[in-house]
Scaffold this active site. Sequence first.
Site, PDB file in Angstrom:
ATOM      1  N   LYS A   1     -11.345  91.927  48.688  1.00  0.00           N
ATOM      2  CA  LYS A   1     -10.471  90.980  49.373  1.00  0.00           C
ATOM      3  C   LYS A   1      -9.159  91.616  49.801  1.00  0.00           C
ATOM      4  O   LYS A   1      -8.456  92.200  48.981  1.00  0.00           O
ATOM      5  CB  LYS A   1     -10.193  89.814  48.406  1.00  0.00           C
ATOM      6  CG  LYS A   1      -9.210  88.782  48.923  1.00  0.00           C
ATOM      7  CD  LYS A   1      -9.824  87.915  50.007  1.00  0.00           C
ATOM      8  CE  LYS A   1      -8.786  87.033  50.655  1.00  0.00           C
ATOM      9  NZ  LYS A   1      -9.060  85.629  50.509  1.00  0.00           N
TER      10      LYS A   1
ATOM     11  N   HIS B   1     -11.162  79.448  44.544  1.00  0.00           N
ATOM     12  CA  HIS B   1     -10.199  79.847  43.510  1.00  0.00           C
ATOM     13  C   HIS B   1     -10.508  79.080  42.230  1.00  0.00           C
ATOM     14  O   HIS B   1     -10.398  77.848  42.204  1.00  0.00           O
ATOM     15  CB  HIS B   1      -8.771  79.523  43.952  1.00  0.00           C
ATOM     16  CG  HIS B   1      -8.373  80.253  45.197  1.00  0.00           C
ATOM     17  ND1 HIS B   1      -7.791  81.495  45.184  1.00  0.00           N
ATOM     18  CD2 HIS B   1      -8.520  79.920  46.510  1.00  0.00           C
ATOM     19  CE1 HIS B   1      -7.588  81.905  46.430  1.00  0.00           C
ATOM     20  NE2 HIS B   1      -8.016  80.962  47.256  1.00  0.00           N
TER      21      HIS B   1
ATOM     22  N   ARG C   1      -9.072  80.250  39.230  1.00  0.00           N
ATOM     23  CA  ARG C   1      -7.960  80.537  38.306  1.00  0.00           C
ATOM     24  C   ARG C   1      -8.505  81.025  36.966  1.00  0.00           C
ATOM     25  O   ARG C   1      -9.585  81.564  36.892  1.00  0.00           O
ATOM     26  CB  ARG C   1      -7.039  79.316  38.127  1.00  0.00           C
ATOM     27  CG  ARG C   1      -6.677  78.567  39.403  1.00  0.00           C
ATOM     28  CD  ARG C   1      -5.959  79.403  40.420  1.00  0.00           C
ATOM     29  NE  ARG C   1      -5.425  78.564  41.497  1.00  0.00           N
ATOM     30  CZ  ARG C   1      -5.091  79.027  42.687  1.00  0.00           C
ATOM     31  NH1 ARG C   1      -5.252  80.298  43.002  1.00  0.00           N
ATOM     32  NH2 ARG C   1      -4.581  78.212  43.590  1.00  0.00           N
TER      33      ARG C   1
ATOM     34  N   ASN D   1      -7.151  86.540  43.162  1.00  0.00           N
ATOM     35  CA  ASN D   1      -5.675  86.511  43.122  1.00  0.00           C
ATOM     36  C   ASN D   1      -5.146  85.840  41.863  1.00  0.00           C
ATOM     37  O   ASN D   1      -4.382  84.894  41.917  1.00  0.00           O
ATOM     38  CB  ASN D   1      -5.104  85.858  44.393  1.00  0.00           C
ATOM     39  CG  ASN D   1      -5.523  84.414  44.586  1.00  0.00           C
ATOM     40  OD1 ASN D   1      -6.583  83.999  44.114  1.00  0.00           O
ATOM     41  ND2 ASN D   1      -4.702  83.634  45.260  1.00  0.00           N
TER      42      ASN D   1
ATOM     43  N   ALA E   1       1.055  76.645  48.013  1.00  0.00           N
ATOM     44  CA  ALA E   1       0.030  76.393  49.029  1.00  0.00           C
ATOM     45  C   ALA E   1      -1.326  76.277  48.361  1.00  0.00           C
ATOM     46  O   ALA E   1      -1.676  77.120  47.538  1.00  0.00           O
ATOM     47  CB  ALA E   1       0.013  77.543  50.024  1.00  0.00           C
TER      48      ALA E   1
ATOM     49  N   HIS F   1     -11.235  81.401  55.839  1.00  0.00           N
ATOM     50  CA  HIS F   1     -10.497  80.191  56.212  1.00  0.00           C
ATOM     51  C   HIS F   1      -9.895  80.277  57.615  1.00  0.00           C
ATOM     52  O   HIS F   1      -8.691  80.220  57.808  1.00  0.00           O
ATOM     53  CB  HIS F   1      -9.452  79.783  55.176  1.00  0.00           C
ATOM     54  CG  HIS F   1      -8.559  80.876  54.625  1.00  0.00           C
ATOM     55  ND1 HIS F   1      -8.004  81.844  55.391  1.00  0.00           N
ATOM     56  CD2 HIS F   1      -8.124  81.097  53.361  1.00  0.00           C
ATOM     57  CE1 HIS F   1      -7.261  82.625  54.629  1.00  0.00           C
ATOM     58  NE2 HIS F   1      -7.319  82.204  53.396  1.00  0.00           N
TER      59      HIS F   1
ATOM     60  N   HIS G   1      -7.680  87.575  54.206  1.00  0.00           N
ATOM     61  CA  HIS G   1      -6.730  86.493  54.481  1.00  0.00           C
ATOM     62  C   HIS G   1      -6.026  86.943  55.758  1.00  0.00           C
ATOM     63  O   HIS G   1      -5.153  87.811  55.713  1.00  0.00           O
ATOM     64  CB  HIS G   1      -5.752  86.294  53.323  1.00  0.00           C
ATOM     65  CG  HIS G   1      -4.758  85.212  53.617  1.00  0.00           C
ATOM     66  ND1 HIS G   1      -4.805  83.966  53.028  1.00  0.00           N
ATOM     67  CD2 HIS G   1      -3.724  85.174  54.497  1.00  0.00           C
ATOM     68  CE1 HIS G   1      -3.826  83.215  53.523  1.00  0.00           C
ATOM     69  NE2 HIS G   1      -3.157  83.914  54.416  1.00  0.00           N
TER      70      HIS G   1
ATOM     71  N   ASP H   1     -12.173  77.263  49.974  1.00  0.00           N
ATOM     72  CA  ASP H   1     -10.799  77.658  49.636  1.00  0.00           C
ATOM     73  C   ASP H   1     -10.163  76.604  48.731  1.00  0.00           C
ATOM     74  O   ASP H   1      -8.955  76.387  48.785  1.00  0.00           O
ATOM     75  CB  ASP H   1      -9.959  77.899  50.894  1.00  0.00           C
ATOM     76  CG  ASP H   1      -8.638  78.587  50.580  1.00  0.00           C
ATOM     77  OD1 ASP H   1      -8.501  79.160  49.485  1.00  0.00           O
ATOM     78  OD2 ASP H   1      -7.734  78.517  51.439  1.00  0.00           O
TER      79      ASP H   1
ATOM     80  N   HIS I   1     -15.800  80.896  49.352  1.00  0.00           N
ATOM     81  CA  HIS I   1     -14.373  81.215  49.107  1.00  0.00           C
ATOM     82  C   HIS I   1     -13.829  80.173  48.138  1.00  0.00           C
ATOM     83  O   HIS I   1     -13.612  79.018  48.510  1.00  0.00           O
ATOM     84  CB  HIS I   1     -13.585  81.179  50.425  1.00  0.00           C
ATOM     85  CG  HIS I   1     -12.111  81.457  50.273  1.00  0.00           C
ATOM     86  ND1 HIS I   1     -11.421  82.232  51.178  1.00  0.00           N
ATOM     87  CD2 HIS I   1     -11.194  81.099  49.339  1.00  0.00           C
ATOM     88  CE1 HIS I   1     -10.152  82.313  50.811  1.00  0.00           C
ATOM     89  NE2 HIS I   1      -9.981  81.621  49.693  1.00  0.00           N
TER      90      HIS I   1
HETATM   91  N1  LIG Z   1      -5.254  78.705  50.475  1.00  0.00           N
HETATM   92  C1  LIG Z   1      -4.129  78.475  49.839  1.00  0.00           C
HETATM   93  O1  LIG Z   1      -3.305  77.717  50.335  1.00  0.00           O
HETATM   94  N2  LIG Z   1      -3.853  79.038  48.648  1.00  0.00           N
HETATM   95  C2  LIG Z   1      -4.658  80.003  47.954  1.00  0.00           C
HETATM   96  C3  LIG Z   1      -4.530  81.383  48.510  1.00  0.00           C
HETATM   97  C4  LIG Z   1      -5.245  81.613  49.806  1.00  0.00           C
HETATM   98  O2  LIG Z   1      -6.455  81.422  49.909  1.00  0.00           O
HETATM   99  O3  LIG Z   1      -4.603  82.015  50.781  1.00  0.00           O
HETATM  100  C5  LIG Z   1      -4.253  79.990  46.478  1.00  0.00           C
HETATM  101  O4  LIG Z   1      -4.642  80.902  45.737  1.00  0.00           O
HETATM  102  O5  LIG Z   1      -3.555  79.062  46.063  1.00  0.00           O
HETATM  103 ZN   LIG Z   2      -8.111  81.100  49.208  1.00  0.00          ZN
HETATM  104 ZN   LIG Z   3      -6.118  82.985  51.868  1.00  0.00          ZN
END
Ligand SMILES: NC(=O)N[C@@H](CC(=O)O)C(=O)O
Ligand SMILES: [Zn+2]
Ligand SMILES: [Zn+2]
Length: 346
Positions: free
Chosen positions: A100, A16, A18, A42, A264, A175, A137, A248, A14
């Site tokens: 997802k 991110h 970007r 996302n 977040a 997560h 999620h 994550d 998992h």
């Molecule tokens: N985990 C997080 O706090 N943020 C993630 C989104 C997610 O995984 O829920 C994000 O894309 O910033």
């Molecule tokens: Zn995430």
């Molecule tokens: Zn998430």
Amino acid sequence: MTQTLTLRRPDDWHLHLRDGAMLEGVIGDTSRTFARAIIMPNLVPPVVTTADAEAYRSRIMAALPEGHRFQPLMTLYLTEHTAPDDVARGKESGLITAVKLYPAGATTNSHGGVRDMNKAMPVLERMAEIGLPLCVHGEVTDPAVDIFDREAVFIETVLDPLRKRLPELKVTMEHVTTKDGIDYIRSAGKNLAGSITTHHLIINRNAILVGGIKPHYYCLPVAKREHHRLALRAAATSGDARFFLGTDSAPHVDPLKECACGCAGIYTSINTMSCLAHVFEEEGALDRLEAFTSLNGPAWYGLPANEERMTLVKRAEQVSFPAKIETGAGPVTVFDPMFPLYWDVA
Ligand SMILES: NC(=O)N[C@@H](CC(=O)O)C(=O)O
Ligand SMILES: [Zn+2]
Ligand SMILES: [Zn+2]
């Protein structure tokens, strides 16, 4: 004598990454260490179709530092309009590893997610048929539900009914942050597994709130009480094949974290293996680290474990990581576990 630990090269189930300058700034921290990662969809706009995922995959490969070997495992962002045929084609071509589910409004860039699960049923039924996992999620978005209860309520009101309706659907609860989540996964017969982040093994909610508000410890699902953290640790270090690493790691530039309505997300790609070796050593479970980072995840996703090996070394001196990394998008603060790290990737 120096203590070392050799394991199969890990994967991150998992992540991110970007896009654009942020992607370029962060990808090396993952690809230096991890062989593969499940890439979250996302983006703005989200990765919705197989064509979107194909294009995003190309941008990731183009951003990969010279000499790094890394395989991005692509996902699709489930919407109420996702076409089952497109999803099936994506799986068949080998491009798509999972779909997802973001309940609309649950987290960063989730407003285009699912409001009414009934509308997603045709896609979910097709996924169950073809064996394509759903990553979730797992938090409800009802404003009446306390933020610390949103995972438990999701299990009861969304996940369990969905699994009863579609027992053949493989679901990854991503997560996991609560003992409720751990117990639910443990009690499930089949087709359910959970990823656990690095930071949720280390912090509880005090990290965010005690001694001042600490935005760099804020993520979603938000860290919970200590007894939940202990349940996550027990599960991660148990060797139980249903639990594996999903960092994550979720970079946001500092100005978007350090403000009146901060984003977040916690950035752990750069120091995850050092943090995990520390945690597993504390739990007397170094011999089970490989299961968590390198064996259980591929087994769940039906992929071979990596053949390459990685060696972790316990140094006599503290290993240091930068407090922030600089990216073309701006600075990103690195997760501080609040204890000194000695384990290092050789
Ligand atoms: N985990 C997080 O706090 N943020 C993630 C989104 C997610 O995984 O829920 C994000 O894309 O910033
Ligand atoms: Zn995430
Ligand atoms: Zn998430």
